[in-house]
Design a protein around this motif. Structure first.
Motif, PDB file in Angstrom:
ATOM      1  N   GLN A 129       0.670  -1.312   0.174  1.00 16.02           N
ATOM      2  CA  GLN A 129      -0.074  -0.014  -0.037  1.00 16.02           C
ATOM      3  C   GLN A 129       0.870   1.115  -0.152  1.00 16.02           C
ATOM      4  N   ARG A 130       1.975   1.344   0.885  1.00 17.20           N
ATOM      5  CA  ARG A 130       2.512   2.569   1.012  1.00 17.20           C
ATOM      6  C   ARG A 130       4.140   2.552   0.355  1.00 17.20           C
ATOM      7  N   GLY A 131       4.453   1.302  -0.112  1.00 19.38           N
ATOM      8  CA  GLY A 131       6.024   1.334  -0.468  1.00 19.38           C
ATOM      9  C   GLY A 131       6.264   1.788  -1.656  1.00 19.38           C
ATOM     10  N   ALA A 132       5.197   2.131  -2.731  1.00 21.63           N
ATOM     11  CA  ALA A 132       5.621   2.659  -3.869  1.00 21.63           C
ATOM     12  C   ALA A 132       6.811   1.798  -4.749  1.00 21.63           C
ATOM     13  N   LEU A 133       6.332   0.518  -4.553  1.00 21.65           N
ATOM     14  CA  LEU A 133       7.295  -0.534  -5.047  1.00 21.65           C
ATOM     15  C   LEU A 133       7.165  -0.628  -6.551  1.00 21.65           C
ATOM     16  N   ASP A 134       8.154  -1.023  -7.254  1.00 23.64           N
ATOM     17  CA  ASP A 134       8.257  -1.488  -8.509  1.00 23.64           C
ATOM     18  C   ASP A 134       7.777  -3.123  -8.623  1.00 23.64           C
ATOM     19  N   TYR A 135       8.282  -3.711  -7.474  1.00 22.16           N
ATOM     20  CA  TYR A 135       8.289  -5.119  -7.247  1.00 22.16           C
ATOM     21  C   TYR A 135       8.268  -5.581  -6.205  1.00 22.16           C
ATOM     22  N   LEU A 136       7.246  -6.407  -5.579  1.00 22.53           N
ATOM     23  CA  LEU A 136       7.224  -6.999  -4.362  1.00 22.53           C
ATOM     24  C   LEU A 136       7.552  -8.501  -4.459  1.00 22.53           C
ATOM     25  N   VAL A 137       8.504  -9.118  -3.688  1.00 29.32           N
ATOM     26  CA  VAL A 137       8.973 -10.397  -3.846  1.00 29.32           C
ATOM     27  C   VAL A 137       8.286 -11.103  -2.379  1.00 29.32           C
ATOM     28  N   PHE A 138       7.857 -12.312  -2.781  1.00 30.84           N
ATOM     29  CA  PHE A 138       7.590 -13.260  -1.466  1.00 30.84           C
ATOM     30  C   PHE A 138       8.354 -14.451  -1.821  1.00 30.84           C
ATOM     31  N   GLU A 139       9.568 -14.678  -0.773  1.00 28.35           N
ATOM     32  CA  GLU A 139      10.384 -15.662  -1.006  1.00 28.35           C
ATOM     33  C   GLU A 139       9.955 -16.630   0.087  1.00 28.35           C
ATOM     34  N   CYS A 140       9.372 -17.865  -0.249  1.00 30.48           N
ATOM     35  CA  CYS A 140       8.850 -18.675   0.566  1.00 30.48           C
ATOM     36  C   CYS A 140       9.348 -20.163   0.563  1.00 30.48           C
ATOM     37  N   LEU A 141      10.597 -20.421   0.023  1.00 32.28           N
ATOM     38  CA  LEU A 141      10.692 -21.836  -0.082  1.00 32.28           C
ATOM     39  C   LEU A 141      12.051 -22.105   0.726  1.00 32.28           C
ATOM     40  N   GLY A 142      12.247 -23.177   1.036  1.00 28.84           N
ATOM     41  CA  GLY A 142      13.374 -23.836   1.827  1.00 28.84           C
ATOM     42  C   GLY A 142      13.457 -25.213   1.146  1.00 28.84           C
ATOM     43  N   GLU A 143      14.505 -25.895   1.421  1.00 33.41           N
ATOM     44  CA  GLU A 143      14.626 -27.305   0.944  1.00 33.41           C
ATOM     45  C   GLU A 143      13.773 -28.154   1.418  1.00 33.41           C
TER      46      GLU A 143
END
Lengths: 445, 106
Positions: free
Chosen positions: A26-40
């Motif tokens: 909402q407030r980040g003025a982001l170009d990209y928002l990444v969700f890193e959600c994996l481990g082995e």
């Protein structure tokens, strides 16, 4: 060409917090928002989930996360990049398309990146990289195998104008490097720039670990507002330098200390950090506080990428069970120790029990006991018994034995709890990169 | 003097894991303590402090300009997250093993 790109990280592991990610959207003025959600191991659990139900196998929070951030990302022109597809990127992409339609976000383009699943290329004779021997020697059923894809797998989706890119096993920093290479037009053999983008990804990929999470040590390293810590943002310049920061009015802190701890997190040789994209060199990186909660990072480098891709193979390891009983007050340590001896004697007598057993005492030696013995007069001690076994009946035998201590064990034992969870075992191998073919499918809501 | 100086008094640390390899970076708060840290906290010292835990070799990498050391300890996670039945199978808490070591300021 853009002069700078602003990337946020909205999750650093599969169960990471949601509401600070919504704040970023909402407030980040982001170009990209990444969700890193994996481990082995989360990857291997994804394969297990998919075996039980072919429509599952993706991150269990993908629906909640998409529903919460899609409207703001659409409004602000922020592209979402994630590996929440885990063992089933197609199902996660279809779920996301459905959510976008429900939210009235017609026209949202969702990219599904696959090709990391190389289970069919793994056989009993496949040599392992992290230990001697082959897949056969592990003597457990394979649940799945995934190659670590790099930026080459993600770039076609970004070029196709995706609003959401959903992949499975992509190397963590590559999720951040791909948007940078895309927007700055970095060549895939510009090792220095790829090294710089990899540092940006590496610093952000664990979420709050660079903004004050996994850091606080009261009286030594104090972190303001830890309960409301903000996720990190990187403003990356076209020259590869970056500023790590976070949103105003969020908890946490970005300091040279938080950045340095994260810079070498899970790094071995700082001059040779291997990813599918580059051999990154962090050894001459500079870290400078430019203002409160803003740290400038520059000076990364890189060399030629590895010829082979790392592959993680997941095996079904059966079950892990843990059970405990607590003792407190005078002579608590001796009573807990006796309880452990009773369990050990009785389970050792049961020759049919197959598995690995460990007994320790929480409060005395449960974490550092192997490394050192420490004298303590602690009078609040918990016996902990852990068993890993393939057969459920062995697990149940152990749980019953520990619970029976309530009446049959030393005096004053209370608070029995027992739990069982599925257990996966992972090992790694290497595949020549030509044998791994990423694919792209586009969907429109 | 009551208590001897511990690494924890002058430095902070973070632990990470890959398989059965534990890596721990250690950073001084004040750059003027870096020579002391570098002299006192050698790879040999770390290996010798925890012989039952660290069954493989210890390599130390130095980032002099950032005043930090990175220790890579092989066969140090009781088999790694797959095999270890330690409550902390990733060895997240092992950074505080190193921070708990005593150092001689002389």
């Amino acid at each position: 060409m853009k002069r700078s790109v602003r990337i946020g990280c909205g999750a650093g592991f599969s169960a990471d917090r949601l509401e600070p990610a919504v704040d970023l959207a909402q407030r980040g003025a982001l170009d990209y928002l990444v969700f890193e959600c994996l481990g082995e191991r989360t990857m291997a659990f994804g394969h297990r989930d998919r075996m039980l139900d072919g429509s599952k196998g993706y991150n269990p929070h993908v629906g909640q996360r998409m529903r919460a951030v899609l409207p703001a990302c659409r409004r602000n022109g922020t592209v979402i990049v994630t590996n929440m597809g885990a063992a089933n990127p197609l199902a996660a992409a279809q779920l996301t398309v459905g959510i976008a339609r429900e939210l009235g976000l017609a026209g949202v383009k969702v990219a599904c990146v696959e090709g990391d699943d190389v289970t069919r290329q793994i056989g009993p004779g496949t040599a392992l990289q992290d230990c001697a021997g082959t897949v056969r020697d592990i003597a457990l059923p394979v649940v799945g195998a995934n190659a670590y894809l790099g930026v080459e797998a993600l770039l076609p989706a970004l070029r196709a104008g995706a609003d959401v890119v959903i992949a499975g096993r992509v190397a963590d920093p590559s999720l951040f490097l791909a948007p940078l290479a895309h927007r700055f037009g970095w060549a895939l053999d510009d090792w220095q720039m790829l090294g710089c983008g990899t540092v940006a990804g590496h610093l952000l990929e664990c979420g709050m670990q660079v903004t004050g999470g996994y850091f606080a040590d009261p009286g030594f390293k104090d972190v303001p507002g830890l309960a409301d810590c903000g996720y990190p943002i990187a403003d990356v310049g076209f020259d590869g330098s970056l500023v790590v920061t976070k949103l105003p009015d969020t908890g946490g802190c970005v300091t040279t200390a938080t950045v340095k701890e994260q810079l070498l997190y899970e790094v071995h040789d700082p001059a040779g950090y291997l990813t599918p994209d580059v051999t990154a060199d962090f050894s001459r990186v500079t870290v400078e506080q430019v203002e409160a909660d803003s740290v400038r990072v520059a000076g990364a480098d890189g060399r030629r990428r590895p010829d082979n891709l790392k592959v993680t193979i997941g095996f079904d390891g059966g079950f892990l069970a843990e059970a405990g009983v607590s003792y407190a007050g005078p002579n608590a340590q001796a009573r807990a120790r006796l309880a452990g001896e009773v369990v050990w004697q009785r389970l050792s007598r049961n020759n049919a029990l197959q598995g690995d057993l460990r007994i320790d005492m929480i409060g005395l030696n449960s974490l550092h006991g192997t490394a050192r013995e420490s004298a303590t007069d602690c009078e609040d001690v918990r016996l902990r018994v852990a068993l890993r076994a393939r057969r459920r009946e062995d697990i149940d035998t152990m749980l019953w034995e520990v619970e029976s201590l309530l009446c049959c064990g030393p005096a004053g034992g209370g608070g029995y709890r027992g739990s069982v969870s599925p257990c996966v075992v992972t090992h790694s191998t290497l595949l020549p990169r030509e044998q791994v073919r990423p694919t792209l499918r586009m969907f429109t809501a | 003097m009551s208590e001897r100086l511990k690494v924890h008094d002058i430095a902070h640390a973070r632990a990470g894991d890959k398989g059965d390899v534990s890596s721990i970076s250690v950073w001084v708060y004040d750059p003027k303590d870096y020579p002391l840290l570098k002299r006192a906290l050698t790879a040999e010292r770390v290996a010798a402090a925890f012989p039952r835990l660290i069954r493989g070799g210890v390599t130390r990498y130095e980032l002099d300009h950032l005043h930090g050391l990175n220790f890579v300890m092989r066969d140090a996670l009781e088999g790694g997250v797959n095999a270890s039945l330690n409550l902390d199978s990733h060895g997240k808490s092992f950074s505080y093993l190193i921070l708990g070591l005593e150092i001689d300021p002389d």
